[in-house]
Motif scaffolding. Structure first.
Motif, mmCIF file in Angstrom:
data_model
loop_
_atom_site.group_PDB
_atom_site.id
_atom_site.type_symbol
_atom_site.label_atom_id
_atom_site.label_comp_id
_atom_site.label_asym_id
_atom_site.label_seq_id
_atom_site.Cartn_x
_atom_site.Cartn_y
_atom_site.Cartn_z
ATOM 1 N N SER A 14 27.835 -29.577 23.747
ATOM 2 C CA SER A 14 28.971 -28.736 24.087
ATOM 3 C C SER A 14 29.023 -28.666 25.611
ATOM 4 C CB SER A 14 28.848 -27.336 23.466
ATOM 5 O OG SER A 14 27.702 -26.671 23.946
ATOM 6 N N TYR A 15 30.142 -28.159 26.137
ATOM 7 C CA TYR A 15 30.325 -28.088 27.587
ATOM 8 C C TYR A 15 31.118 -26.841 27.898
ATOM 9 C CZ TYR A 15 31.675 -29.566 32.323
ATOM 10 O OH TYR A 15 31.863 -29.642 33.679
ATOM 11 N N SER A 16 30.578 -26.015 28.779
ATOM 12 C CA SER A 16 31.254 -24.787 29.179
ATOM 13 C C SER A 16 30.756 -24.383 30.557
ATOM 14 C CB SER A 16 30.952 -23.682 28.163
ATOM 15 O OG SER A 16 31.576 -22.479 28.530
ATOM 16 N N ASN A 17 31.646 -23.877 31.393
ATOM 17 C CA ASN A 17 31.287 -23.421 32.739
ATOM 18 C C ASN A 17 30.512 -24.481 33.515
ATOM 19 O OD1 ASN A 17 32.472 -20.854 32.370
ATOM 20 N ND2 ASN A 17 30.663 -20.195 31.246
ATOM 21 N N GLN A 18 30.955 -25.738 33.401
ATOM 22 C CA GLN A 18 30.381 -26.872 34.124
ATOM 23 C C GLN A 18 28.925 -27.163 33.734
ATOM 24 O OE1 GLN A 18 31.244 -26.045 38.267
ATOM 25 N NE2 GLN A 18 33.369 -26.575 37.970
ATOM 26 N N VAL A 19 28.577 -26.814 32.486
ATOM 27 C CA VAL A 19 27.219 -27.056 31.982
ATOM 28 C C VAL A 19 27.288 -27.739 30.618
ATOM 29 C CG1 VAL A 19 25.085 -25.944 31.183
ATOM 30 C CG2 VAL A 19 26.249 -25.078 33.219
ATOM 31 N N PHE A 20 26.561 -28.850 30.494
ATOM 32 C CA PHE A 20 26.382 -29.502 29.202
ATOM 33 C C PHE A 20 25.210 -28.843 28.493
ATOM 34 C CE2 PHE A 20 28.358 -33.110 31.467
ATOM 35 C CZ PHE A 20 29.338 -33.436 30.543
ATOM 36 N N LEU A 21 25.385 -28.581 27.212
ATOM 37 C CA LEU A 21 24.319 -27.992 26.400
ATOM 38 C C LEU A 21 24.021 -28.924 25.239
ATOM 39 C CD1 LEU A 21 22.451 -25.679 25.368
ATOM 40 C CD2 LEU A 21 24.468 -24.778 24.190
ATOM 41 N N CYS A 22 22.770 -29.350 25.131
ATOM 42 C CA CYS A 22 22.329 -30.114 23.963
ATOM 43 C C CYS A 22 21.842 -29.078 22.955
ATOM 44 C CB CYS A 22 21.211 -31.078 24.324
ATOM 45 S SG CYS A 22 20.583 -31.972 22.874
ATOM 46 N N SER A 23 22.568 -28.941 21.864
ATOM 47 C CA SER A 23 22.242 -27.880 20.916
ATOM 48 C C SER A 23 21.043 -28.211 20.032
ATOM 49 C CB SER A 23 23.468 -27.533 20.068
ATOM 50 O OG SER A 23 23.900 -28.664 19.364
ATOM 51 N N CYS A 24 20.480 -29.406 20.158
ATOM 52 C CA CYS A 24 19.279 -29.719 19.369
ATOM 53 C C CYS A 24 18.122 -28.792 19.746
ATOM 54 C CB CYS A 24 18.863 -31.165 19.575
ATOM 55 S SG CYS A 24 19.932 -32.339 18.746
ATOM 56 N N HIS A 25 17.882 -28.638 21.053
ATOM 57 C CA HIS A 25 16.758 -27.806 21.492
ATOM 58 C C HIS A 25 17.094 -26.924 22.687
ATOM 59 C CE1 HIS A 25 14.837 -31.267 19.390
ATOM 60 N NE2 HIS A 25 14.303 -30.256 18.745
ATOM 61 N N GLY A 26 18.359 -26.908 23.104
ATOM 62 C CA GLY A 26 18.793 -25.974 24.138
ATOM 63 C C GLY A 26 18.721 -26.460 25.567
ATOM 64 N N SER A 27 18.467 -27.740 25.798
ATOM 65 C CA SER A 27 18.444 -28.228 27.180
ATOM 66 C C SER A 27 19.841 -28.130 27.781
ATOM 67 C CB SER A 27 17.978 -29.687 27.228
ATOM 68 O OG SER A 27 16.629 -29.776 26.858
ATOM 69 N N ARG A 28 19.878 -27.808 29.084
ATOM 70 C CA ARG A 28 21.144 -27.655 29.802
ATOM 71 C C ARG A 28 21.144 -28.574 31.018
ATOM 72 N NH1 ARG A 28 23.880 -22.855 28.407
ATOM 73 N NH2 ARG A 28 22.669 -21.625 26.933
#
Length: 100
Positions: A54-68
């Motif tokens: 996902s992508y929000s506020n100029q940050v990519f989030l890998c929802s598998c383990h929460g890396s940003r």
């Protein structure tokens, strides 16, 4: 090399600043950063997840383990310890080319 027309669906969403997408056929994250298209691997360097982004506020989030990762591909929160690999992008008219 991967090429697409930024004026054609679904890539036309990238014409807006801060728009992003996961390439529909390749493991590539695409994002419009201040009018420039940037391309990163969508394979998370932590555990190899490739389609849970996902992508929000100029940050990519890998929802598998929460890396940003910021929109420069740099890891800002783990468990990932490495940045996303970035691919060179060139634009000629409405054709975007990504060198893998």
């Amino acid at each position: 090399t991967v090429e697409f027309d930024i004026a054609a669906t679904p890539f036309d969403t990238l014409s807006s600043v801060d728009a992003w997408m996961l390439h529909p056929q390749r493991d590539i994250l695409l994002v419009n950063v201040n009018g420039s298209i940037r391309a990163f691997t969508s394979i998370c360097p932590h555990a190899g997840c490739n389609n849970s982004w996902s992508y929000s506020n100029q940050v990519f989030l890998c929802s598998c383990h929460g890396s940003r990762f910021n929109n420069q591909g740099q890891v800002t929160a783990g468990p990932a310890t490495r940045n996303l690999r970035e691919f060179p992008v060139s634009v000629d008219g409405s054709t975007v080319s990504i060198q893998l």
